[in-house]
Design an enzyme around this catalytic site. Structure first.
Site, mmCIF file in Angstrom:
data_model
loop_
_atom_site.group_PDB
_atom_site.id
_atom_site.type_symbol
_atom_site.label_atom_id
_atom_site.label_comp_id
_atom_site.label_asym_id
_atom_site.label_seq_id
_atom_site.Cartn_x
_atom_site.Cartn_y
_atom_site.Cartn_z
ATOM 1 N N SER A 466 0.839 -1.579 -0.195
ATOM 2 C CA SER A 466 0.032 0.068 -0.323
ATOM 3 C C SER A 466 0.783 0.987 -0.290
ATOM 4 O O SER A 466 1.362 1.535 -1.405
ATOM 5 C CB SER A 466 -0.813 0.155 0.584
ATOM 6 N N ASP A 477 10.001 6.205 -10.292
ATOM 7 C CA ASP A 477 8.999 6.727 -11.579
ATOM 8 C C ASP A 477 9.662 8.074 -12.049
ATOM 9 O O ASP A 477 10.185 8.479 -12.965
ATOM 10 C CB ASP A 477 7.539 7.363 -10.875
ATOM 11 N N LYS A 491 -0.841 -4.251 -3.122
ATOM 12 C CA LYS A 491 -2.406 -3.671 -2.529
ATOM 13 C C LYS A 491 -2.482 -2.532 -2.935
ATOM 14 O O LYS A 491 -2.349 -1.638 -1.999
ATOM 15 C CB LYS A 491 -2.833 -3.856 -1.188
#
Length: 701
Positions: A466, A477, A491
């Site tokens: 999460s 990124d 998740k």
């Protein structure tokens, strides 16, 4: 909407998958409150869930099949003729749910209850007639019958249960129990199950039915009874006094799904994910067999007042036979914010005879003292504030780079994931949240400047979930650092807890997406450099859960990259692989994970011949022991005579960070070798990255 990026607690509280469901002498029937709640749940799923759910005949078929799987997943109680009168629910389950018509679903449960009661009485009668302890046949017992056809005659199930009884007795005989002990233990087990069956209430049946309904949609949506809702609230406030382990049902067993960072179980170092608990006892008195017991009842046995001791009979995750269990003791305690606070250390990496200092910050969870924050206190505790302080300390120590350790971090407050990313970037988006209507909300860091702009490596594993995945994905990124370790949990969904007229429903309302547009759901974050792991992704992780929502993408957000680590990644991977070949712990992990997978694939049945069973078990454990002792010889550790001894001598290969046994000293690399091996290799990778970046800068000049 309040967003919490947490590893779902529903595995421990909302879903009760059991083989032996409770039965009662009286026929159980739905209450008016449950009928109304069923209608409310149906409406909530139709209009409030993230997924576009079509309550058609196909959904009804899936829901009915799941209900059967929950009631009798091993096809060991019900006959085909018991199910036939209720086959119409394959087409009508949706209508029954929206109408609050639960009578037939309850009637099917009552039929199962009768079958279970009769079967337990049959087992006790077999014990009364005298238990045969001759284990010299060539019979084998099928381990998993979830795909078996429903029996047409009771004699077929008699034969199955004759073998099961024989296996139960053989399992105890292999632990050197005599005939009297074996009979006493089996009688206690079956009488205990029968007693629990007779104590069932309509709320138990309703919970099982709603677990089937919600489980067809996604694994994190679920009904919480009034009792379960109270437990959920206690757990979320971290005031629960227990052992700090999240449990889930795994067939007739209870399995450890994860450990609460800083909790008693993690500190004790005696439990690992995928361990199975087969009996529970208090500090004094007899152990209570919990095989076949409902999950919430097992949780109740494990809970207790702070400072008291609970004993657990545990079958290790890597064990291939249920006879290989050991009793461990854990002192119950509460989990405080301080236990979960970020902390750091400095480790030295030698290169060409010169020491290089690398900082390591361990972040067990994404936390914030909400009460202090809402009260406007300036010095409230939070992950971001604590990590910023640790960064300042490491800078003063003159470290060349920082490893951020997010292993076993199951998530926490979304706002902390955002603000923590902000320590390492100068403004920008951090995560996208998409709701059921397709609307995307962009979260990000709005504060100018960074706290740390130096070399960074993020260490993750399968239990990083999460909020941890949001952070690791954003670092990837942005090109802000290197992510190493194992694929994360996956998740990528958001749940809210909604009140019903009777109980509560935890509902999946949104999905997380990285700023690149990729979802973290189901696939998780793939590390740039993969480390071997003992955690089996087929048993732990989102992709291992039934009906997990699919991975997908949305439009990427606008952001600028801070670096291009992919340019040096091939060199980093090559250097890592060269070190891994010479690292005893890495070689052990690779070979042990391969062996464990092979043994599980081969372990489809067990022999009921004592000598053959013993030979199979000894051969399997000999392979595991050989791998363990190869690792020990390379590390200069004493060899073991039995593989199970590795779990009890303080040098067990574990992937739980900061595991310490009584009398150990922090920082001893031999006490938790696999844990330290991952940290040390992450530091090695980071140092390689630092040197390659320096070479690139010099080349540009």
């Amino acid at each position: 909407m309040s967003l919490f990026a947490t590893l779902s607690r529903s595995v421990a509280l909302a879903v009760m998958l059991v083989i032996t469901s409770p039965a009662a002498l009286a026929q159980l029937a739905p209450t008016d409150e449950q009928r109304q709640a069923a209608v409310e749940i149906a409406e909530a799923l139709r209009y409030g869930h993230y997924a576009d759910i079509d309550f058609d005949e196909q959904w009804s078929q899936e829901a009915f099949q799941r209900y059967l799987d929950i009631l009798d997943g091993q096809r060991s109680y019900l006959l085909n003729r018991d199910i036939e009168p209720y086959r119409h629910l394959e087409d009508d389950m949706a209508d029954a749910l929206f109408d609050g018509d639960l009578d037939d679903a309850f009637a099917l449960y009552n039929r199962l209850s009768e079958r279970q009661t009769n079967r337990l009485e049959w087992l006790l009668a077999e014990l009364d007639d005298g238990l045969s302890l001759e284990f010299d046949s060539n019979e084998r017992l099928e381990v998993n019958r979830e795909d078996a056809p429903w029996a047409s005659r009771e004699s077929e199930l008699d034969e199955l249960w004759r073998k099961r009884l024989k296996n139960d007795a053989l399992t105890l005989a292999l632990t050197d129990q005599d005939a009297e002990q074996i009979e006493d233990n089996l009688r206690q087990r079956y009488e205990g199950q029968l007693s629990r069956l007779r104590q069932a209430e309509s709320e138990d049946v309703f919970g099982l039915l709603m677990a089937a309904v919600s489980g067809t949609i996604d694994p994190h949506t679920g009904y919480l009874s009034p009792r379960q809702g109270e437990s959920f609230d206690i757990q979320m406030s971290l005031s629960l006094e227990g052992i700090g382990a999240l449990l889930q049902a795994d067939g007739e067993y209870v399995k450890v799904s994860s450990l609460v960072p800083g909790g008693p179980a993690e500190r004790a170092g005696v439990l690992e994910p995928a361990d199975r608990i087969i009996a529970v006892g208090q500090e004094e008195g007899e152990m209570v067999n919990v095989v076949g017991m409902r999950l919430d009842n097992v949780v109740d046995l494990i809970r207790g007042p702070k400072g008291s001791v609970v004993r657990l009979d545990v079958v290790p995750a890597q064990a291939v036979d249920m006879t290989r269990s050991q009793i461990v003791e854990i002192t119950r305690d509460t989990v405080s914010l301080e236990d979960q606070a970020a902390h750091s250390e400095v480790i030295e990496v030698m290169r060409d005879g010169e020491p290089h200092r690398i900082g390591v910050i361990n972040v067990p969870t994404f936390y914030v003292d909400f009460d202090a924050w809402q009260a406007g206190e300036e010095e409230y505790r939070s992950t971001t504030r604590d990590v910023a302080r640790e960064i300042d300390n490491l800078k003063k120590e003159g470290v060349e780079g920082i490893v951020l350790d997010l292993r076993n971090n199951g998530g926490g407050a979304l706002q902390e994931a955002n603000s923590l990313i902000g320590l390492f970037i100068d403004r920008g988006p951090t995560v996208q949240v998409r709701d059921a209507q397709g609307r995307i909300q962009l979260y990000g860091d709005s504060e100018a400047g960074t706290v740390y702009d130096g070399p960074l490596t993020v260490l993750v594993n399968r239990l990083s979930a999460s909020a941890s995945e949001i952070f690791a994905g954003a670092i990837q990124d942005y090109g802000r650092g290197i992510v190493v370790g194992a694929s994360t949990f996956g998740k990528g969904t958001v749940q809210t807890l909604n009140e019903l007229s009777h109980g509560q429903i935890k509902l999946t309302r949104a999905k997380f997406y990285r700023i690149s547009g990729d979802s973290t759901q189901n696939r998780g974050v793939e590390p740039d450099i993969t480390f071997p792991s003992l955690i089996d992704p087929e048993r732990i992780g989102e992709s291992s859960l039934d009906n997990a929502l699919a991975w997908d993408t949305v439009q990427n957000a606008q952001y600028r990259r801070y670096g291009e680590p992919e340019r040096v990644l091939p060199t980093l991977i090559t250097r890592h692989e060269e070190r891994a070949k010479e690292n005893p712990n890495f070689r052990y992990l690779e070979r042990q994970s391969t062996l464990a997978r092979q043994l599980r694939e081969q372990h489809t049945s067990v022999s009921l011949n004592r000598e053959q069973r013993q030979r199979e078990l000894e051969a399997q454990e000999a392979e595991q022991l050989s791998l363990e002792n190869q690792r020990r010889r390379a590390l200069g550790l004493p060899e073991l005579e039995e593989w199970m001894d590795a779990r009890s001598d303080g040098t067990t290969p574990t992937e739980d960070p900061e595991v310490e046994s009584e009398g150990e000293t922090e920082g001893n690399e031999e006490e938790v070798p696999v844990d330290r091996a991952h940290v040390l290799e992450a530091a090695e990778v980071l140092l390689d990255y630092v040197h390659l970046q320096n070479q690139q800068r010099m080349a540009k000049r």
